[in-house]
Design a protein around this motif. Structure first.
Motif, short mmCIF file in Angstrom:
data_model
loop_
_atom_site.label_atom_id
_atom_site.label_comp_id
_atom_site.label_asym_id
_atom_site.label_seq_id
_atom_site.Cartn_x
_atom_site.Cartn_y
_atom_site.Cartn_z
N ASN A 285 0.65 -1.32 0.09
CA ASN A 285 -0.12 0.07 -0.15
C ASN A 285 0.71 1.28 0.05
O ASN A 285 0.34 2.27 0.06
N GLU A 286 2.08 1.18 -0.10
CA GLU A 286 3.06 2.37 -0.22
C GLU A 286 2.95 2.67 -1.88
O GLU A 286 3.56 1.72 -2.48
N PRO A 287 2.68 3.77 -2.29
CA PRO A 287 2.71 4.32 -3.56
C PRO A 287 4.19 4.13 -4.38
O PRO A 287 3.97 3.70 -5.44
N GLU A 288 5.27 4.15 -3.76
CA GLU A 288 6.37 4.31 -4.24
C GLU A 288 6.70 2.63 -4.54
O GLU A 288 7.51 2.21 -5.66
N SER A 289 6.21 1.56 -3.88
CA SER A 289 6.33 0.36 -4.23
C SER A 289 5.54 -0.19 -5.42
O SER A 289 6.34 -0.95 -6.22
N GLN A 290 4.55 0.36 -5.68
CA GLN A 290 3.70 0.07 -6.80
C GLN A 290 4.41 0.67 -8.05
O GLN A 290 4.49 0.26 -9.29
N LEU A 291 5.02 1.94 -7.63
CA LEU A 291 5.41 2.64 -8.80
C LEU A 291 6.84 2.11 -9.32
O LEU A 291 7.00 1.95 -10.60
N LEU A 292 7.70 1.82 -8.37
CA LEU A 292 9.00 1.18 -8.80
C LEU A 292 8.70 -0.08 -9.53
O LEU A 292 9.36 -0.56 -10.51
N LEU A 293 7.56 -1.09 -8.73
CA LEU A 293 7.43 -2.42 -9.23
C LEU A 293 6.89 -2.06 -11.04
O LEU A 293 7.24 -2.71 -11.71
N GLY A 294 5.98 -1.25 -11.12
CA GLY A 294 5.38 -0.86 -12.49
C GLY A 294 6.74 -0.78 -13.45
O GLY A 294 6.60 -1.02 -14.55
N PHE A 295 7.58 0.32 -13.09
CA PHE A 295 8.74 0.52 -13.95
C PHE A 295 9.51 -0.66 -14.24
O PHE A 295 9.94 -0.74 -15.39
N ALA A 296 9.89 -1.45 -13.26
CA ALA A 296 10.57 -2.78 -13.36
C ALA A 296 9.93 -3.73 -14.38
O ALA A 296 10.67 -4.18 -15.15
N LEU A 297 8.53 -3.90 -14.21
CA LEU A 297 7.88 -4.88 -14.91
C LEU A 297 7.82 -4.45 -16.39
O LEU A 297 7.88 -5.28 -17.37
#
Length: 347
Positions: free
Chosen positions: A222-234
């Motif tokens: 639920n931390e925005p940066e977790s999803q942001l960096l995961l999306g960039f990596a994927l």
């Protein structure tokens, strides 16, 4: 800034006045000076005679005369006080010292803040991080505490001092290996190291980076940066649909975040190549209304009860925060209107 300069000038002027004042003003006149001088001389003469007296029979008369002289001196009004250059100079030096202190304090605190006020928020944050970096690094190295390493790493990452960020976050993970911030930021730095050094990343390092970022997202979903960096990596690994899901979740967690807009648009365009309506929608509308029209920053198009004519008018002319798209061709406008009506029917 103007107030500080004015205050500094005021203190300097006061110090200069105190220094020059004794030279500017003449000594005040004493109307009783002649009598004061006569009595003082008489007193000194009598004291001298008493000190060398040989005939003690004369002492009472001399002491009586001395007492009368002292009484007469005491009866005179006090002599006007002369100027005190020494005291004035002391005050002047103190004033100059205060002015210097204010100047140094302004240089250290107020002036940088005034300069930061002219920068964009992101630039100001970066400058502040650079200013704090040496002190945070020294503190972390001295204490060895996890929180201090995280503070150092955060400032280094925000100011693009990535070598220090790697060192700080690496030390933080030694004290606690389950820290999402340290994991995901080390992962993205490892994944993008090739762009920074010009050396292609190895497959092993890419897998390690992906593992770090995925682990951080699992620990703190639920931390925005977790999803942001995961999306960039994927997206770098070609997993477009999973990347889009992560980035749309980032936009849900942080509705005002704009860091993923370009990547989201690119992903939607790639995913919707086979459907011209979805492709057009992804390029122009999805960043606000969501990938499938379910809403985001803008309202849900699936729950809209607007007529086709109203949808057309708002799309072409804009309304409120909704921008206008007057350059859409009739064919493009028809594609969008057909898609929005289809979504209204599906709900």
């Amino acid at each position: 800034m103007i107030f500080s300069l004015f205050l500094l000038a005021l203190i300097g002027a006061a110090a200069l006045w105190l220094v020059l004042d004794p030279l500017r003003r003449a000594a005040p006149e004493d109307p009783d000076a002649p009598e004061r001088a006569r009595l003082t001389a008489e007193r000194d003469r009598l004291y001298g005679e008493l000190g060398m007296l040989e005939d003690e029979r004369q002492r009472p008369a001399l002491e009586r005369r001395a007492a009368l002289t002292l009484r007469a001196l005491d009866a005179l009004p006090p002599a006007p006080r002369a100027n005190q250059p020494g005291r004035s100079r002391t005050l002047a030096v103190a004033g100059v010292g205060v002015a210097a202190l204010l100047t140094v304090a302004g240089a250290v605190t107020f002036i940088p803040r005034w300069q930061l006020a002219s920068l964009e928020p992101g630039e100001a944050k970066s400058v502040q991080a650079v200013l704090r970096l040496p002190a945070l690094k020294a503190t972390a190295q001295r204490t060895g505490q996890n929180d201090d390493y995280l503070a150092w790493g955060r400032a280094a990452f925000d100011s693009a001092n990535y070598d220090q960020a790697v060192s700080a976050y690496g030390n933080a993970l030694k004290t606690d290996p389950r820290q999402p911030e340290a994991l995901r930021r080390l992962g993205i730095l490892l994944l993008t190291r090739g762009e920074q050094t010009g050396t292609p990343i190895s497959a092993e390092d890419a897998e390690r980076a992906a593992l770090l970022i995925r682990t951080a997202a699992q620990l703190a979903p639920n931390e925005p940066e977790s999803q942001l960096l995961l999306g960039f990596a994927l997206s770098r690994f070609g997993q477009d649909q999973e990347a889009l899901t992560a980035l749309e979740r980032y936009r849900t967690l942080d509705p005002v975040g704009r860091d993923a807009d370009d990547v989201i648009t690119s992903l939607r365009a790639r995913l919707n190549q086979s459907d011209p309506a979805l492709k057009l929608y992804a390029e122009s509308c999805a960043s606000c209304h969501g990938a499938s029209g379910a809403g985001g920053i803008g309202p849900s198009l699936r729950e809209s009860g607007l007529s086709r004519a109203a949808l057309r008018s708002i799309t072409v002319n804009g309304k409120g925060a909704m921008p206008a798209y007057p350059k859409l061709t009739d064919a493009e406008l028809k594609l969008l209107l057909d898609l929005m009506e289809k979504w209204q029917g599906e709900g």
